[in-house]
Structures are given as structure tokens and as C-alpha cells.
Design an enzyme around this catalytic site. Structure first.
Site, mmCIF file in Angstrom:
data_model
loop_
_atom_site.group_PDB
_atom_site.id
_atom_site.type_symbol
_atom_site.label_atom_id
_atom_site.label_comp_id
_atom_site.label_asym_id
_atom_site.label_seq_id
_atom_site.Cartn_x
_atom_site.Cartn_y
_atom_site.Cartn_z
ATOM 1 C CB CYS A 59 -0.925 -0.016 1.211
ATOM 2 S SG CYS A 59 -2.135 1.327 1.219
ATOM 3 C CB CYS A 60 3.834 2.262 2.010
ATOM 4 S SG CYS A 60 3.197 2.563 3.664
ATOM 5 C CB CYS A 75 -2.140 6.509 6.199
ATOM 6 S SG CYS A 75 -1.388 6.987 4.627
ATOM 7 C CB CYS A 115 -0.919 2.934 9.003
ATOM 8 S SG CYS A 115 -1.607 1.932 7.663
ATOM 9 C CB CYS A 145 6.303 4.330 4.527
ATOM 10 S SG CYS A 145 7.188 5.868 4.213
#
EC number: 1.8.4.10
Length: 244
Positions: A118-119, A207, A210, A235
Site C-alpha cells: 500500500c505504501c 495515514c 496506520c 514506509c
């Protein structure tokens, strides 16, 4: 303006400026030829923006919008923009890549298969695209930010993670030798804006899904990706230059 440093000069400058003040390192960065910008997301970066503003030199600022930030963070970005009267260049992820990830794995896949995918889509790829247009970037990294990964950060370095073929990207870390206390002493003394989430126990803010507040005596990075190993809280934005 000074010429863009070669790799040999970068090492020499890192040694020469190792014990100099953040403002002196920042002034060197802003005097470099080519396109240089401050990467902005948190408290450290606002300190850099304030210092750059006080130096009176032209400077650029960019920020990554992952699409998953806290509402307070979006408000904070706009507060900083208005406070300093600056343009903040917002970088967005590729919508097709985000859509494919969400459609295939849902909105919270990182809780099962770690945060790196995702990162990579929401942060690393947009950063890589932005840095391809720059000759150098300025970050708020500190040596004490993350156990096991950031303790050897130099104040100036050749960016091994984002340099391209035939192009050397220079990375400046003016706050490398500062502590969190140094950052917050500056913020209070200069009365500069900060993310209101800090008043709710958040220290390192990323985010929304997270990031969570930390308890007393917990390290600041324990509030990031808390379901993963404590010594690997990165990240990917700086992973190419960190010690393993």
C-alpha cells in the site's frame, strides 16, 4: 548558486557540515543549483519551512497525499500554506494503481500482508515521480526517529534510493542530529503551526488507518504500523538510504 555536488563532493560536504546547525545545512541546500524542494508532512518539516522562510531564500515545498490521511492533517497542510504564504505542491498516487489494489484486496489489506504494498502505491511511487523532476530534496529525518534504521543518517547524502541513470539526486537532512525535544522546543519558541493530533498523543503521524497515539515512554514509531516488528517501521520513502 553552487553547482550540484558530485558523489565525491557529497561525502566531503557531509563531513564538513556534520556538526553545523540545521539552518546552515538548509542554507547550503537552498544555494544548490537546480531544482530543490522540502518534503513536508510533519512537525520536523514545518521547522524546516520556518527556517527556510527566515533565511529569505526562495524555496519549494511538496507533500504526498495518500488519500488516507487524517482530516486534521489535511487541515494542517492548508494552515501551513496560509501561514507562510507559500504554494505546497501536492503529489497524488496513480488512481488506477489504487483502484486495482482496493478492488483486489480491499481497503485494509496491510493489516494482513504488511504495509509495504500500500505504501509503495500511495507514497513511494508518487515520491519517485516527483523526485525525478528534482536535483535535490530536503527532509526532516532525525537519527533518533526509528530504532535500528535511522541512527546513521548523515546531514547530506547521495540518494541511493531515488537517483536515476545519469542523474545524481542529493538528499539533505538538516535535522539529523536533532532530537524530538529540539524540534518541539523550536516549535514552541517560534510559535509555528503543528498538527493538532499531537495534542491527542500522536507523535509520528502517517495515514489514518496506520497511525495511533503512543503511551507514555513508548518510542514515537510505535504508533506507526503497530502490528509489525518494531525495528522495521519504514514506509519506503527513505528505505534506499537506511542501514539494515
Amino acid at each position: 548558486m553552487t553547482a550540484i555536488p558530485t558523489i565525491d563532493l557529497v561525502d566531503a560536504l557531509a563531513t564538513e557540515y556534520a556538526d553545523k546547525s540545521p539552518s546552515e545545512i538548509l542554507e547550503l541546500a537552498l544555494s544548490q543549483e537546480g531544482e530543490i524542494a522540502i518534503s513536508f508532512s510533519g512537525a520536523e518539516d514545518v521547522v524546516l519551512i520556518d527556517m527556510a522562510h527566515n533565511l529569505g531564500k526562495p524555496f519549494r515545498v511538496f507533500s504526498l497525499d495518500t488519500g488516507r490521511l487524517h482530516p486534521e492533517t489535511y487541515q494542517f497542510i492548508d494552515t501551513v500554506r496560509k501561514h507562510y504564504g507559500i504554494k505546497i505542491e501536492i503529489c497524488f498516487p496513480e488512481s488506477d494503481a489504487v483502484q486495482q489494489l482496493v478492488n483486489e484486496k480491499g481497503l485494509f489489506s496491510f493489516y494482513q500482508d504488511d504495509h509495504k504494498e500500500c505504501c509503495g502505491i500511495r507514497k513511494v511511487q508518487p515520491l519517485r515521480k516527483k523526485l525525478a523532476t528534482l536535483d535535490g530534496w530536503i527532509t526532516g529525518q532525525r537519527k533518533d526517529q526509528s530504532p535500528g534504521t535511522r541512527t546513521a543518517i548523515p546531514v547530506i547524502q547521495a540518494d541511493a534510493g531515488f537517483s536515476g541513470e545519469g542523474k545524481q539526486l542529493i538528499k539533505y537532512n538538516p535535522l539529523a542530529n536533532w532530537s524530538s525535544a529540539d524540534v518541539w522546543n523550536y516549535i514552541r519558541m517560534m510559535e509555528i503551526p503543528y498538527n493538532p493530533l499531537h495534542e491527542k498523543g500522536f507523535i509520528s503521524i502517517g495515514c489514518e488507518p496506520c497511525t495511533r497515539p503512543v503511551l507514555p515512554n513508548q518510542h514515537e514509531r510505535e504508533g506507526r504500523w503497530w502490528w509489525e516488528e518494531a525495528t522495521h517501521k519504514e514506509c519506503g520513502l527513505h528505505a534506499g538510504n537506511l542501514q539494515k
